[in-house]
Scaffold this motif. Structure first.
Motif, PDB file in Angstrom:
ATOM      1  N   ALA A 208       8.736  20.429  -5.326  1.00 48.55           N
ATOM      2  CA  ALA A 208       7.721  19.387  -5.469  1.00 48.55           C
ATOM      3  C   ALA A 208       6.621  19.821  -6.420  1.00 48.55           C
ATOM      4  CB  ALA A 208       7.140  19.051  -4.099  1.00 48.55           C
ATOM      5  N   ALA A 209       6.185  21.081  -6.308  1.00 46.95           N
ATOM      6  CA  ALA A 209       5.122  21.569  -7.182  1.00 46.95           C
ATOM      7  C   ALA A 209       5.621  21.777  -8.604  1.00 46.95           C
ATOM      8  CB  ALA A 209       4.563  22.877  -6.621  1.00 46.95           C
ATOM      9  N   ASN A 212       6.451  18.178 -10.348  1.00 47.95           N
ATOM     10  CA  ASN A 212       5.431  17.130 -10.209  1.00 47.95           C
ATOM     11  C   ASN A 212       5.889  16.004  -9.294  1.00 47.95           C
ATOM     12  OD1 ASN A 212       2.813  16.182 -10.770  1.00 47.95           O
ATOM     13  ND2 ASN A 212       3.550  14.829 -12.398  1.00 47.95           N
ATOM     14  N   HIS A 214       4.938  15.587  -5.795  1.00 44.34           N
ATOM     15  CA  HIS A 214       4.181  15.978  -4.615  1.00 44.34           C
ATOM     16  C   HIS A 214       4.492  15.102  -3.412  1.00 44.34           C
ATOM     17  CE1 HIS A 214       0.920  18.193  -7.177  1.00 44.34           C
ATOM     18  NE2 HIS A 214       2.152  18.560  -7.467  1.00 44.34           N
ATOM     19  N   ASP A 215       5.192  13.986  -3.625  1.00 42.20           N
ATOM     20  CA  ASP A 215       5.611  13.157  -2.505  1.00 42.20           C
ATOM     21  C   ASP A 215       6.657  13.850  -1.646  1.00 42.20           C
ATOM     22  OD1 ASP A 215       7.125  12.670  -5.034  1.00 42.20           O
ATOM     23  OD2 ASP A 215       8.439  11.502  -3.709  1.00 42.20           O
ATOM     24  N   PRO A 218       3.659  17.653   0.983  1.00 42.09           N
ATOM     25  CA  PRO A 218       2.207  17.614   0.746  1.00 42.09           C
ATOM     26  C   PRO A 218       1.622  18.969   0.377  1.00 42.09           C
ATOM     27  CG  PRO A 218       2.700  17.400   3.097  1.00 42.09           C
ATOM     28  CD  PRO A 218       4.004  17.264   2.364  1.00 42.09           C
ATOM     29  N   ALA A 220       2.661  20.874  -1.812  1.00 43.39           N
ATOM     30  CA  ALA A 220       2.879  21.155  -3.232  1.00 43.39           C
ATOM     31  C   ALA A 220       1.582  21.189  -4.020  1.00 43.39           C
ATOM     32  CB  ALA A 220       3.837  20.115  -3.819  1.00 43.39           C
ATOM     33  N   ALA A 221       0.646  20.317  -3.668  1.00 47.76           N
ATOM     34  CA  ALA A 221      -0.622  20.292  -4.393  1.00 47.76           C
ATOM     35  C   ALA A 221      -1.352  21.617  -4.255  1.00 47.76           C
ATOM     36  CB  ALA A 221      -1.486  19.138  -3.891  1.00 47.76           C
TER      37      ALA A 221
END
Length: 271
Positions: A208-209, A212, A214-215, A218, A220-221
């Motif tokens: 996810a990170a 891009n 991130h859905d 969470p 991942a941000a």
């Protein structure tokens, strides 16, 4: 009654992938290995007759000795090492016991690149952020603790790989890279047979990170923010890798043991 220098497969499983994991020496005979060419993650092959060279490789570090059944070979080598002051244990049941443990991953020996000077040698683009830190962490913690990594300009990865016999990763048009929607970390999990629940959880965060998305997770941000911060904090890629090892050690323990834990203030607040 368990022997004082014996470790069970379940106990060893809890140590693998952590910074405190012992050195794992697989001393199975060639015949036993050829019949079952898989390794416990992080282990290396060594002949049971080469005790002096094994001691040199251990450099005094604690180790677990693994044979086929956990009998004469591993118990003998472990006892010999202990007589020389090295903290050595043998694996209860050997590889047969490991195979019987539910959820215990086994790494296909043929999946690892050939060693170069004591460990595998890998090369990728310089200035790593996410995948290029996560993958070295995975390799060192679960595949080859002695692995070395070269960070070079993107245009030079292929040439360095050819000239120095290194394995390129996380670049285009090589095996060890992104596959469709999945990142290089996922490719390594699949090739190394490491699809455990904890590493699957970690892989979603990395994917996810790194892509891009991130859905997907969470967390991942937060991983992206810390990864960018580390890249700005460290000019030297190897210093950044060492700092990143601690980061992924913590993420792995969260994924394995801590996902259900939350935090609030006041600490006794009721929902």
């Amino acid at each position: 009654m368990p022997a004082p220098n014996e470790i069970t497969p379940a106990q060893l499983l809890r140590l693998i992938g952590t910074p405190n994991a012992p050195v794992l020496a697989d001393i199975r005979t060639d015949a036993d290995f050829d019949a079952d060419p898989f390794l416990i993650p992080g282990s290396f092959r060594h002949p049971h007759t080469g005790i002096e060279s094994l001691k040199a490789r251990l450099q005094g570090r604690p180790c677990v000795v693994i044979c086929q059944k956990g009998l004469k070979l591993s118990q003998g080598v472990a006892a010999w090492l202990r007589s020389d002051g090295i903290q050595a244990e043998f694996l209860q049941g050997g590889m047969q016991g490991w195979r019987c443990l539910k959820g215990a991953p086994r790494l296909p020996a043929g999946a690892l690149p050939a060693p170069a000077g004591g460990g595998t040698l890998w090369v990728t683009r310089h200035r790593p952020k996410i995948d290029r830190i996560a993958c070295p962490w995975l390799i060192r913690r679960f595949a080859d603790p002695a692995a070395r990594f070269l960070f070079v300009a993107p245009a030079e990865v292929a040439g360095v790989a050819e000239r120095f016999g290194a394995t390129p990763f996380d670049v285009e048009n090589v095996f060890w890279s992104h596959q469709g929607e999945f990142c290089t970390f996922d490719t390594m999990l699949d090739a190394f047979g490491l699809r455990t629940p904890a590493l699957d959880t970690l892989s979603r965060v990395v994917r996810a990170a790194d892509t891009n998305r991130h859905d997907l997770a969470p967390e991942a941000a937060g991983l992206l923010a810390i990864s960018v911060g580390l890249s700005r904090q460290h000019k030297d890629d190897h210093q950044q890798l060492e700092a990143g090892m601690a980061l992924y050690d913590a993420l792995y323990r969260w994924a394995r043991d801590g996902r259900g834990e939350g935090h609030d203030w006041p600490a006794d607040r009721r929902s």
